[in-house]
Design a protein around this motif. Structure first.
Motif, PDB file in Angstrom:
ATOM      1  N   LEU A 121       0.872  -1.181   0.000  1.00 21.22           N
ATOM      2  CA  LEU A 121       0.000   0.000   0.000  1.00 21.22           C
ATOM      3  C   LEU A 121       0.907   1.229   0.000  1.00 21.22           C
ATOM      4  O   LEU A 121       1.431   1.643   1.029  1.00 21.22           O
ATOM      5  CB  LEU A 121      -0.931   0.006   1.213  1.00 21.22           C
ATOM      6  N   HIS A 122       1.114   1.782  -1.185  1.00 16.26           N
ATOM      7  CA  HIS A 122       2.161   2.783  -1.418  1.00 16.26           C
ATOM      8  C   HIS A 122       1.622   4.209  -1.294  1.00 16.26           C
ATOM      9  O   HIS A 122       2.392   5.137  -1.064  1.00 16.26           O
ATOM     10  CB  HIS A 122       2.740   2.558  -2.826  1.00 16.26           C
ATOM     11  N   ALA A 123       0.330   4.371  -1.481  1.00 14.61           N
ATOM     12  CA  ALA A 123      -0.300   5.691  -1.361  1.00 14.61           C
ATOM     13  C   ALA A 123      -1.585   5.535  -0.562  1.00 14.61           C
ATOM     14  O   ALA A 123      -2.468   4.766  -0.952  1.00 14.61           O
ATOM     15  CB  ALA A 123      -0.603   6.274  -2.741  1.00 14.61           C
ATOM     16  N   ALA A 124      -1.673   6.254   0.544  1.00 18.86           N
ATOM     17  CA  ALA A 124      -2.844   6.174   1.419  1.00 18.86           C
ATOM     18  C   ALA A 124      -3.664   7.448   1.295  1.00 18.86           C
ATOM     19  O   ALA A 124      -3.154   8.491   0.887  1.00 18.86           O
ATOM     20  CB  ALA A 124      -2.405   5.971   2.869  1.00 18.86           C
ATOM     21  N   PRO A 125      -4.954   7.389   1.645  1.00 19.22           N
ATOM     22  CA  PRO A 125      -5.781   8.596   1.549  1.00 19.22           C
ATOM     23  C   PRO A 125      -5.214   9.717   2.419  1.00 19.22           C
ATOM     24  O   PRO A 125      -4.733   9.486   3.522  1.00 19.22           O
ATOM     25  CB  PRO A 125      -7.156   8.131   2.045  1.00 19.22           C
ATOM     26  N   GLY A 126      -5.228  10.925   1.879  1.00 21.22           N
ATOM     27  CA  GLY A 126      -4.652  12.058   2.590  1.00 21.22           C
ATOM     28  C   GLY A 126      -3.151  12.158   2.461  1.00 21.22           C
ATOM     29  O   GLY A 126      -2.565  13.161   2.862  1.00 21.22           O
TER      30      GLY A 126
END
Length: 368
Positions: A127-132
């Motif tokens: 998971l390389h890009a998370a919300p925010g």
């Protein structure tokens, strides 16, 4: 040297399912975008066709075959929190678009899992890009924004995506690991990260047993000593610690000559590996490293000056320096459970492209 049984020797499939402008500048030509979020928001209705064409061409079945032929046994696949499509939390950087991201990435990931199984490669989903955005980097999805840890809905969506990945691929023969969050920034409180890692472990373990799938967490750019005693057996099983090691971002590194770079790679990083192996109680991997020493080619954001160790060398000296820097790092990272080069392929930066490094003789042609 430690045993090589079950050691992961792999490569990252960067800028495939999560765009990074410096790696694929051709995709960003003619736009103001700095990351995948602003790319999708700016292109709007034109985004799906362009991005799907990239998905279908940038990494193919032939690439998985090539990776396996070289003797690598693993790939790390970065994905964004939007991999399943809507519904994800809104962020102001989306502008007027409630759901700017292109859909269909999950089918590409399905294909990748099948290709990995076909060629006997293990997969670490990341998971390389998370919300925010968890780090303010372009690779976190939104450059110059780091708000992931400020809203409960961002945390919850991240956990939900991890659980969906675990549920979807629980029976996939290639799935070896799920990394719960890539490179959360150094100023996110350690306690917040630890609580998130524990929650992520629980979500993943609902679907994936410890015998089959590792749960991986990144160091968050802080010392491994902040994690001493954390997530230990027997309560937690098959947990892996991830660190990323580069020498082109810090001013002291940038100002180093090649001898200092080699010394740090073969000396300092070797010592660090020995200490982690002795003290942490968890196996560790170096999930990202490269031959990159020139900050300018990776950064659409960093402050100059852009001096670097190779700039006054002739071609032969640069060749020897790259080979030496590669070997020094490999000898240190082989002490860990494994390593993943960043990245498999780039458009314009050979020191960051595994294919180019092998073709130029900087990296070995075989990893068997």
């Amino acid at each position: 040297m430690e045993t090589h049984v079950n050691k992961l020797r792999g490569v990252n499939l960067g800028s495939w399912l999560l765009l990074e402008k410096w790696m694929v500048p051709s995709l960003f030509e003619g736009t103001q975008a700095t990351d995948e979020t602003t790319w999708c928001a700016e292109l709007g209705a034109a985004a799906p066709e362009r991005l799907r064409r990239h998905w279908n061409s940038f990494v193919t079945r032939d690439d998985f075959a090539w990776i396996a032929e070289r003797g690598l046994n693993a790939v790390r696949i970065p994905v964004g929190h939007w991999i399943f499509g809507p519904d994800y939390p809104y962020h102001p950087s989306y502008g007027t678009a409630r759901h700017p991201f292109v859909t269909g990435g999950i089918e590409v990931l399905d294909r990748a899992m099948d290709w990995a199984a076909e060629f006997g490669l293990k997969v670490m989903l990341d998971l390389h890009a998370a919300p925010g955005c968890q780090n303010g980097f372009d690779n976190g999805g939104i450059k110059d924004v780091c708000e992931w840890h400020t809203k409960a809905e961002y945390r919850e969506h991240s956990l939900a995506v991890l659980e969906r990945l675990a549920g979807r691929y629980r029976a996939a023969p290639a799935l070896a690991a799920i990394e719960v969050l890539n490179e959360p920034r150094w100023d996110i409180p350690t306690d917040y990260l630890k609580a998130y890692n524990l929650a992520a472990y629980e979500r993943i373990r609902r679907h994936c047993p410890a015998e089959k799938v590792a749960v991986v967490f990144h160091d968050g750019f802080r010392s491994y000593r902040e994690y001493l005693g954390f997530m230990q057996a027997p309560e937690f099983r098959n947990v892996v610690f991830d660190l990323h090691r580069y020498q082109c971002f810090d001013r002291a590194d940038i100002d180093s000559d090649i001898y200092a770079h080699l010394h740090k790679a073969a000396g300092d990083w070797r010592g660090e590996a020995d200490a982690i192996n002795a003290e942490l109680g968890l196996p560790a991997i170096c999930g990202e490293w490269s031959l990159g020493l020139d900050l300018k080619v990776v950064s659409l954001w960093a402050e100059g000056p852009y001096n670097h160790a190779l700039e006054h060398m002739d071609d032969f000296q640069q060749h020897v320096a790259n080979r030496g820097y590669a070997a020094a790092q490999l000898l240190s990272f082989e002490k860990y459970l494994g390593w993943f080069f960043w990245s498999y392929k780039t458009e314009t930066t050979p020191a960051w492209s595994f294919r180019d490094c092998v073709a130029r003789g900087w990296l070995p042609s075989s990893f068997r």
